[in-house]
Structures are given as C-alpha cells and as structure tokens.
Design an enzyme around this catalytic site. Structure first.
Site: not given
Ligand code: FPP
Length: 260
Positions: A24, A41, A135
């Site tokens: 956020d 973004h 991962l």
C-alpha cells in the site's frame, strides 16, 4: 541480490516460511512527488522486484503479494486500465529474470474478469516457471479472502454433491485443501506498508495465525533493509498457537537441551 550484511543480520532459523504483503502507498508516494498515481504503481513494481531479490537471497521460501483486490475495480476506470497494462508489461519484462532466479510464479484470484491477453500472460508465466523451487511467488489479482472461502466452499459442495466427499468428512483440514495456496504453508508474517492497520480482505483463511507487521513506509520506498527489519521483528515474536507463554518457553528449552 540481498547483500551479505542483510543475510548475517537475520537468523535463518527464525525465517518465516511464508510472507504475505499488502503493497500500500503507491498513490501517496506519487502524490508527494506531484506525479500521476500511475508513476507510483510503476515505482511499486520496482520495489517488488527488489523484495523478490531480497527474499531469494535470504532464503524465504514463499512470498505472496496483493496486486489487485476484488474491490479495486471500484477505482477510476483509467487507473484500473493502467494497472492491467502494467501487469502484462511487468510480467513480460521480469519473466526472464524470475526464471533465472528460480522463482515459481502462481496467480491467485478470479481470472474470469481479465482480458484474454492478461490471462494468456498469467498462464505463460506459470507454465514457464512451474518447475522452479527457490521461491514460490504468488500474486493475488482480483482476489479477496471472502471470495477465496466462498469459492472453496462451492468446490467442496460440488464434491459432496457428486459423492466423492461425504458430509461427515467436512472439517477445517478438508476445507483448507480447497483454498488458494493450499499447496503452501500458512502465512507466518503479514506485512502491510503505507500506514493503515487493516487486513483488507487479503488471505483471511491463510493468515489465521500470522504475525502482523505494519509500517508507515510507502510501498515504493520499501526496500531490502525494510524487509530485513520486518524479518527481525518476526524473529522476536513468541508464537503461541493457543498455548500459554510458559508452555512455549518450556518446549523451546527442552528443544535446546535436545540439541546438545
Ligand atoms: C495500493 O496502493 C497498490 C495497489 C492497488 C496496486 C499494487 C500493484 C503493484 C505494486 C504492481 C504489482 C505488479 C505486478 C506485476 C504484480 P494505493 O494505490 O492504494 O496507494 P494509496 O493508498 O497511497 O493511494
């Protein structure tokens, strides 16, 4: 890649197996710089890339991020469309690096509302990374924790209806097999950047026992050092899973004795 200072600062024994992040603060980061939200973004994608590098360098095995919630469709049309384009272009840009780094990509959420182009790029990225094991990197898109629970319940009910599952066998363990990320350990550490102290309908089922870490740092500014700080905080937490603090201490003492 994470540098050796970062690695030595974290005790690998205490690493969370699974970290979830609500990224956020992109909009506020851009606003502070008098830039359009889209620039925030874009900077957020750069921050995400750095955290993937840190996570792989430090040995974190699973990372799940919230890229687009079921509720994010309520944003202005232009921002939604910019985000969708950013997903396609970022996957294209970073896929070769992710493949090389041994990252296995998985997308969770309801894909049915996405463009064919985006769906194709998600499927291609999953296919190209499916045998990687360093991962497990999961991206939640058009995802909501309540949607996840409802979708799992629906699939389970279908199996009950077809007779492959008996109602008597329905319990937490069985339902959890129908949830997103059922192939991975539950979330140990939940991080939210940007100053809000909310879960916002992310991984509700999978975060039942997560340690919750909130930081005011805006997502584009969240870097390897901030990530290490959150891991250090995690390693200082006593996880009780319903037991008393004394029980946990006694068990950890007896484990230590057993090690010698
Ligand atoms: C929340 O910040 C952020 C989002 C809704 C989008 C997060 C998406 C990315 C970081 C891109 C990820 C890309 C890929 C390929 C996974 P906000 O816009 O709500 O910020 P604000 O609270 O400051 O307005």
């Amino acid at each position: 890649m994470a540098n050796s200072k970062q690695q030595s600062e974290v005790s690998l024994v205490d690493l969370p197996a699974h970290v979830a992040i609500v990224m956020d603060g992109n909009g506020r980061w851009a606003k502070k710089r008098l830039m359009p939200r889209a620039a925030g973004h874009k900077a957020g994608v750069g921050a995400l890339n750095k955290i993937i590098e840190s996570a792989t360098g430090l040995g974190v095995k699973c990372l799940t991020v919230f890229a687009f919630s079921s509720e994010n469709w309520n944003r202005p049309k232009l921002e939604v469309s910019i985000l969708m384009d950013l997903f396609v272009s970022s996957i294209k840009k970073y896929l070769p690096e992710l493949i090389k780094a041994g990252v296995c990509l998985q997308f969770i959420g309801d894909r049915s509302a996405f463009s064919e182009k985006l769906i194709r790029s998600l499927v291609e990225a999953e296919e190209a990374t499916k045998s990687n094991t360093r991962l497990k990197f999961n991206i939640a898109m058009n995802y909501g924790g309540r949607w996840d629970i409802a979708a799992a319940t629906k699939s389970l009910l279908e199996d009950v209806q077809s007779g492959s599952v008996s109602t008597d066998d329905v319990n937490e363990e069985l339902l959890s097999k129908y949830m997103s990320l059922s192939n991975l350990p539950e979330v140990d550490l939940f991080i939210r950047t940007g100053g809000e102290h909310r879960i916002s309908n992310f991984l509700l089922w999978q975060c039942a026992y997560s340690e919750l870490y909130f930081t005011d740092v805006l997502w584009p500014d969240f870097n390897g050092e901030e990530f290490v700080q959150s891991l250090q905080w995690f390693s200082s937490r006593q996880r009780r899973f319903g037991r008393t603090g004394e029980q946990v201490e006694t068990e950890s003492d007896s484990r230590k004795v057993g090690k010698h």
